[in-house]
Design a protein around this motif. Structure first.
Motif, PDB file in Angstrom:
ATOM      1  N   ASN A 268     -32.817  37.587  47.702  1.00 20.37           N
ATOM      2  CA  ASN A 268     -33.194  37.051  46.391  1.00 20.37           C
ATOM      3  C   ASN A 268     -34.641  37.388  46.040  1.00 20.37           C
ATOM      4  N   GLY A 269     -35.051  38.609  46.385  1.00 16.50           N
ATOM      5  CA  GLY A 269     -36.394  39.082  46.078  1.00 16.50           C
ATOM      6  C   GLY A 269     -37.474  38.629  47.028  1.00 16.50           C
ATOM      7  N   ILE A 270     -37.124  37.819  48.018  1.00 14.37           N
ATOM      8  CA  ILE A 270     -38.113  37.304  48.976  1.00 14.37           C
ATOM      9  C   ILE A 270     -38.035  38.118  50.260  1.00 14.37           C
ATOM     10  N   GLU A 271     -39.174  38.597  50.748  1.00 18.75           N
ATOM     11  CA  GLU A 271     -39.202  39.353  51.991  1.00 18.75           C
ATOM     12  C   GLU A 271     -38.938  38.421  53.177  1.00 18.75           C
ATOM     13  N   VAL A 272     -38.025  38.853  54.051  1.00 19.45           N
ATOM     14  CA  VAL A 272     -37.719  38.071  55.248  1.00 19.45           C
ATOM     15  C   VAL A 272     -38.050  38.829  56.528  1.00 19.45           C
TER      16      VAL A 272
ATOM     17  N   VAL B 216     -28.919  33.362  57.594  1.00 19.62           N
ATOM     18  CA  VAL B 216     -28.153  32.138  57.807  1.00 19.62           C
ATOM     19  C   VAL B 216     -28.590  31.057  56.824  1.00 19.62           C
ATOM     20  N   ALA B 217     -29.886  30.913  56.615  1.00 17.16           N
ATOM     21  CA  ALA B 217     -30.387  29.893  55.693  1.00 17.16           C
ATOM     22  C   ALA B 217     -29.887  30.121  54.275  1.00 17.16           C
ATOM     23  N   ALA B 218     -29.729  31.390  53.892  1.00 10.83           N
ATOM     24  CA  ALA B 218     -29.256  31.725  52.554  1.00 10.83           C
ATOM     25  C   ALA B 218     -27.747  31.654  52.423  1.00 10.83           C
ATOM     26  N   GLY B 219     -27.051  31.420  53.532  1.00  7.64           N
ATOM     27  CA  GLY B 219     -25.601  31.332  53.489  1.00  7.64           C
ATOM     28  C   GLY B 219     -24.900  32.672  53.464  1.00  7.64           C
ATOM     29  N   LEU B 220     -25.621  33.747  53.794  1.00  4.63           N
ATOM     30  CA  LEU B 220     -24.972  35.058  53.844  1.00  4.63           C
ATOM     31  C   LEU B 220     -24.019  35.149  55.035  1.00  4.63           C
ATOM     32  N   VAL B 221     -24.373  34.502  56.126  1.00  3.36           N
ATOM     33  CA  VAL B 221     -23.510  34.345  57.298  1.00  3.36           C
ATOM     34  C   VAL B 221     -23.750  32.951  57.854  1.00  3.36           C
TER      35      VAL B 221
ATOM     36  N   VAL C 170     -28.897  31.646  65.939  1.00  2.00           N
ATOM     37  CA  VAL C 170     -29.221  31.044  64.641  1.00  2.00           C
ATOM     38  C   VAL C 170     -27.931  30.564  63.991  1.00  2.00           C
ATOM     39  N   ARG C 171     -27.863  29.275  63.696  1.00  2.00           N
ATOM     40  CA  ARG C 171     -26.658  28.697  63.105  1.00  2.00           C
ATOM     41  C   ARG C 171     -27.019  27.863  61.884  1.00  2.00           C
ATOM     42  N   GLY C 172     -26.111  27.880  60.909  1.00  2.00           N
ATOM     43  CA  GLY C 172     -26.319  27.093  59.708  1.00  2.00           C
ATOM     44  C   GLY C 172     -26.183  25.609  59.977  1.00  2.00           C
ATOM     45  N   ARG C 173     -26.864  24.817  59.155  1.00  2.00           N
ATOM     46  CA  ARG C 173     -26.813  23.371  59.275  1.00  2.00           C
ATOM     47  C   ARG C 173     -26.221  22.789  58.003  1.00  2.00           C
ATOM     48  N   ALA C 174     -25.470  21.734  58.140  1.00  2.00           N
ATOM     49  CA  ALA C 174     -24.840  21.102  56.978  1.00  2.00           C
ATOM     50  C   ALA C 174     -25.888  20.748  55.936  1.00  2.00           C
ATOM     51  N   GLY C 175     -25.511  20.886  54.671  1.00  2.00           N
ATOM     52  CA  GLY C 175     -26.424  20.542  53.591  1.00  2.00           C
ATOM     53  C   GLY C 175     -27.192  21.718  53.051  1.00  2.00           C
ATOM     54  N   ARG C 176     -26.791  22.938  53.431  1.00  2.00           N
ATOM     55  CA  ARG C 176     -27.478  24.106  52.900  1.00  2.00           C
ATOM     56  C   ARG C 176     -27.294  24.182  51.395  1.00  2.00           C
ATOM     57  N   GLY C 177     -28.336  24.538  50.727  1.00  2.00           N
ATOM     58  CA  GLY C 177     -28.247  24.763  49.294  1.00  2.00           C
ATOM     59  C   GLY C 177     -28.143  26.236  49.008  1.00  2.00           C
ATOM     60  N   PRO C 178     -27.958  26.617  47.741  1.00  2.00           N
ATOM     61  CA  PRO C 178     -27.864  28.026  47.388  1.00  2.00           C
ATOM     62  C   PRO C 178     -29.212  28.722  47.493  1.00  2.00           C
TER      63      PRO C 178
ATOM     64  N   GLY D  56     -34.355  29.433  49.504  1.00  2.00           N
ATOM     65  CA  GLY D  56     -35.210  28.264  49.504  1.00  2.00           C
ATOM     66  C   GLY D  56     -34.496  26.967  49.817  1.00  2.00           C
ATOM     67  N   GLY D  57     -33.181  26.881  49.536  1.00  2.00           N
ATOM     68  CA  GLY D  57     -32.487  25.625  49.738  1.00  2.00           C
ATOM     69  C   GLY D  57     -31.695  25.551  51.012  1.00  2.00           C
ATOM     70  N   GLY D  58     -31.823  26.543  51.871  1.00  2.00           N
ATOM     71  CA  GLY D  58     -30.983  26.609  53.052  1.00  2.00           C
ATOM     72  C   GLY D  58     -31.621  25.991  54.267  1.00  2.00           C
ATOM     73  N   ALA D  59     -30.835  25.854  55.308  1.00  2.00           N
ATOM     74  CA  ALA D  59     -31.331  25.330  56.574  1.00  2.00           C
ATOM     75  C   ALA D  59     -30.651  26.069  57.703  1.00  2.00           C
ATOM     76  N   ALA D  60     -31.382  26.324  58.765  1.00  2.12           N
ATOM     77  CA  ALA D  60     -30.840  27.010  59.935  1.00  2.12           C
ATOM     78  C   ALA D  60     -31.454  26.403  61.182  1.00  2.12           C
ATOM     79  N   VAL D  61     -30.658  26.381  62.245  1.00  3.48           N
ATOM     80  CA  VAL D  61     -31.119  25.879  63.536  1.00  3.48           C
ATOM     81  C   VAL D  61     -31.192  27.051  64.500  1.00  3.48           C
ATOM     82  N   VAL D  62     -32.337  27.232  65.145  1.00  2.00           N
ATOM     83  CA  VAL D  62     -32.553  28.352  66.062  1.00  2.00           C
ATOM     84  C   VAL D  62     -32.659  27.829  67.490  1.00  2.00           C
ATOM     85  N   THR D  63     -31.872  28.426  68.382  1.00  2.00           N
ATOM     86  CA  THR D  63     -31.932  28.098  69.804  1.00  2.00           C
ATOM     87  C   THR D  63     -32.314  29.345  70.575  1.00  2.00           C
TER      88      THR D  63
END
Length: 254
Positions: free
Chosen positions: A143-147, A189-194, A227-235, A238-245
């Motif tokens: 979404n235009g943001i460098e990762v 993962v935070a963006a919901g791509l996977v 890296v796994r997604g966490r419940a409550g991710r937004g679109p 910026g609105g996503g969440a990920a858990v890294v182990t």
């Protein structure tokens, strides 16, 4: 049968363990009295994939007497699925991930069927990235943001996921700590791509015991970042969440 996915290219001196394990499994697959046949798929950005073959075939031939079946990508079109018929092991090298995907994806069903039937798979860097069901091909923005750094984009702007070989149920990124691509896996993962990604350091590999296995073993000197997604991710990012182990190899037991 095992699926070996490495975070970098071949280095038989610094990381011999993965060659040892793969060669042993390929030897077990061969019929009694017959040398194992190992398909080695390689691409070269300079247009001479045959020159890259010794990097992968050499360490295997030092360990076992085997017949190497060269699969030279980029020379006259995609790989012929028949090249993988009857082999006892499949090796896919490292380099430009989009070029590997273009060259080998048409043979994906043949490779998946062979591996599901017990043939070991060894993927280096790009060969690890194209192995999953959802393969990360490249890119450095969401979404235009460098990762991650643009130098890791492989010529692509936005993160690009495509149908891969179907060997793993999670996406794979490589050179994680060394190239800073862990942030790309987290961003995806935070963006919901996977929903799940594993970023692998250089000198490190994960081993799956079967096609689509969700659990894996870590070997080598570095870290695998799960890296796994966490419940409550937004679109969006910026609105996503990920858990890294962070996972490392288990210490050897006496």
């Amino acid at each position: 049968m095992s699926i070996f996915l490495l975070g970098a290219g071949p280095d038989a001196e610094a990381f011999p363990e993965v060659f040892d394990l793969f060669a042993a499994e390929a030897a077990l697959r061969a019929a009694p009295g017959r040398s194992p046949r190992i398909a080695v798929a390689v691409h070269d950005s300079g247009g001479a994939p045959l020159n890259r073959l010794p990097e992968y075939a050499g360490p295997l031939q030092e360990r076992i007497a085997c017949d190497v079946v060269p699969v030279l990508l980029g020379n006259g079109g995609p790989a012929d699925p028949a090249a993988f018929a009857g082999v006892d092991g499949v090796v896919v090298g490292g380099g430009l991930t989009p070029a590997y995907w273009k060259g080998i994806n048409g043979a994906g069903h043949a490779i998946r069927d062979m591996v599901a039937g017990g043939v070991p798979y060894l993927g280096f860097s790009a060969g690890a990235m194209v192995a999953p069901e959802q393969a990360l091909i490249g890119g450095y923005r969401i979404n235009g943001i460098e990762v991650c750094g643009e130098e890791c984009s492989e010529g692509l702007a936005d993160l690009d996921f495509r149908q891969g070989l179907g060997l793993a149920p999670f996406a794979v990124d490589v050179h994680a700590a060394q190239a800073g691509t862990l942030s790309r896996a987290v961003g995806a993962v935070a963006a919901g791509l996977v929903d799940h990604a594993v970023a692998i350091d250089e000198g490190t590999a994960i081993i799956l015991a079967a096609v689509d296995a969700r659990e894996y073993t870590v070997i080598g000197a570095g870290t695998c970042w799960d890296v796994r997604g966490r419940a409550g991710r937004g679109p969006g990012l910026g609105g996503g969440a990920a858990v890294v182990t962070a996972r490392t190899a288990e210490p050897a037991r006496n």
